[in-house]
Design an enzyme around this catalytic site. Structure first.
Site, short mmCIF file in Angstrom:
data_model
loop_
_atom_site.label_atom_id
_atom_site.label_comp_id
_atom_site.label_asym_id
_atom_site.label_seq_id
_atom_site.Cartn_x
_atom_site.Cartn_y
_atom_site.Cartn_z
N GLN A 17 6.62 -41.14 54.74
CA GLN A 17 6.60 -42.51 54.00
C GLN A 17 6.78 -43.37 55.09
O GLN A 17 7.97 -43.57 55.58
CB GLN A 17 7.50 -42.10 52.82
CG GLN A 17 7.14 -41.18 52.26
CD GLN A 17 5.95 -41.15 51.17
OE1 GLN A 17 5.27 -41.95 50.91
NE2 GLN A 17 5.48 -39.68 51.41
N LYS A 18 6.43 -44.30 54.62
CA LYS A 18 7.12 -45.55 55.26
C LYS A 18 8.55 -46.08 56.03
O LYS A 18 8.30 -46.53 56.66
CB LYS A 18 6.25 -47.21 54.34
CG LYS A 18 5.61 -48.18 55.65
CD LYS A 18 5.02 -49.32 54.66
CE LYS A 18 3.71 -49.01 53.17
NZ LYS A 18 3.71 -49.83 52.36
#
Lengths: 313, 178
Positions: B65-66
């Site tokens: 995830q970012k």
């Protein structure tokens, strides 16, 4: 104590130095001939990542104010770099993007938007099955109801650039994954068993989603109702006002065990809430999913479901 | 000094493989498949997972995830090989994927590691071809690392062990060279 002060001072000096270097590189990039660009860009990227690494290493002892002002500086550098890169001769990646934006067929994907958009009068479309993926893209104020799907269940359902639309996937269509991007003011009725795999959502606004899946990943979304059956813990990242509801019962359903990447504290995340579904809702999805909705009806249905006035002409 | 270090590494024969890629690429599912665990119950990874294969191969599977990407750098130290996992069905984010990979390869602490690109989910019809991915990720421009790309599937197990074999053989070659 003094050692901490020392390292603070050191960080300050190194940061200023590296920051200056990066700035001069950016300046150089503006004037350099095109064949030198890749090297300079690489050097800039390396410099910027060095700066942000430095900040992260110093995060434990640097005062909050300094951290903030430094990270703003790093961000400004990044922004400058990307704007310079955009102003320079367009590189390979831009051709890739513009291709997609004009609605051209991507690989094996089937582009519904291009072939049928000029005939908004028909509520539903028949979709050819010779291709492998189902792509529904660039539509406004329509009811999209593909009647046939890719021949095998091992294909992707791709939805992008939809505004004020109803998408209903009839029972019996199967996909192994789904990507949903840039959707606003829409009602997406995908059904419980349509996607036997992950659903990846980005930039969904003011919409209602109804589906079952194995994994649920949502990014950059705001004001969305999700009626969900999910066989693993859903995650959200950079989202707000997301309301989760049950869909097709609670059994094996992790609909309310949501992990928020932007909320690491033990208190409940303010970005999402969970409330059960009423029978009324479940019946409503069946009703809408089962019938064709004319063009004029789309606005009405959306208005009712989303609880807000939709643009009318 | 270096040779002593290398020898000690050889003796315990432990390897560290770092597995990275965008979220939803299928990293955890690949690990689960290798470990012969159930692949149908995988939730998105919140932090990282370490698995040991045959007592010597440690796979570090870090979430994509970012929010987590900025923590990737904490895992670079002592990495012998980097496995970059790509979702072959995700045309929307291929450019993003290329940028993240290019950023990783700039990292000094990963310079010694070889790169295996796993083009995952190739069991899905209509996915990108190996050439599309190779081009999209600009793999042929890479000069800093020894690399290879393999199509694979974490659902069928295709090519997973072939990939690990490449990683192990390559690392051994490098260690014995000196």
């Amino acid at each position: 104590m003094s050692s901490v002060d020392d390292s603070k001072g050191a960080v300050h000096t190194i940061f200023q130095e590296k920051h200056k270097e990066a700035e001069s590189l950016l300046e150089k990039l503006r004037t350099a001939p095109a064949n030198e660009h890749p090297q300079i860009i690489d050097a800039c990227l390396a410099g910027i990542s060095h700066l942000s690494d430095l900040l992260k290493d110093a995060a434990s002892y640097l005062p909050a104010y300094d951290q903030r002002s430094y990270s703003l500086k790093v961000k400004a550098l990044t922004n400058q770099l990307s704007s310079i890169r955009q102003s320079l001769a367009p590189k390979q990646k831009f051709t890739f993007k513009s291709k997609r934006n004009t609605g051209a067929t991507i690989g094996g994907a089937l582009d519904l938007g291009k072939s049928t958009s000029p005939t908004p009068s028909s509520g539903t479309q028949k979709v050819g099955v010779e291709q492998e993926n189902l792509l529904i893209s660039t539509r406004t104020r329509e009811h999209i109801r593909p009647l046939t799907a890719p021949s095998s269940a091992s294909a992707s359902l791709l939805l992008s650039n939809l505004t004020d639309c109803i998408v209903s996937i009839p029972e019996g269509l199967r996909f192994s994954s789904s990507a949903i991007k840039d959707v606003s003011g829409c009602l997406l009725l995908l059904g419980k068993d349509a996607v036997d795999g992950p659903v990846h959502l980005t930039d969904v606004k003011d919409s209602t989603l109804v589906f079952g899946c194995r994994q649920f990943r949502m990014h950059d979304a705001r004001n969305v109702d999700v009626f969900l059956h999910c066989r693993s813990r859903p995650i959200i990242e950079d989202c707000s006002e997301i309301r989760f509801h049950t869909y097709c019962g609670e059994e094996g359903n992790f609909w309310d065990q949501v992990d928020d990447f932007k909320w690491l504290r033990s208190e409940r995340s303010p970005h999402w809430s969970a409330s059960p579904t009423t029978e009324e809702d479940e019946k409503r999805w069946q009703d809408i999913g089962g019938k064709e909705v004319g063009e004029l009806e789309v606005a009405k249905v959306l208005n009712k479901v989303l609880g807000q006035p939709t643009a009318e002409e | 000094m270096l040779s002593i270090l290398r020898k000690s590494r050889l003796k315990d024969k432990e390897m560290r493989v770092l597995m990275l890629g965008l979220d939803n690429a299928g990293k955890t599912t690949i690990v689960k498949c290798i470990m012969d665990e159930d692949v149908n119950t995988v939730s998105p990874t919140l932090g990282f997972i370490i698995k040991t294969i045959d007592y010597k191969l440690n796979i570090w599977d870090v979430g994509g995830q970012k929010t987590l990407r900025s923590y990737w750098r904490n895992y670079f130290e002592k990495t012998d090989a980097l496995i970059w996992v790509v979702d072959s069905t995700d045309r929307f984010r291929l450019e993003n994927c290329a940028e993240e990979l290019a950023g990783l390869l700039q990292q000094e602490r990963l310079l010694g590691a070889s790169l295996l690109v796993f083009a995952n989910k190739t069991d899905v019809n209509g996915c990108m071809t190996l050439d599309e991915i190779r081009e999209g990720l600009r793999l042929d421009d890479i000069q800093s690392h020894k690399w290879t790309i393999l199509p694979c599937s974490a659902m069928t197990g295709k090519n997973l062990f072939e990939g690990l074999d490449w990683v192990v053989t390559d690392a051994k070659e490098r260690l014995f060279l000196y």
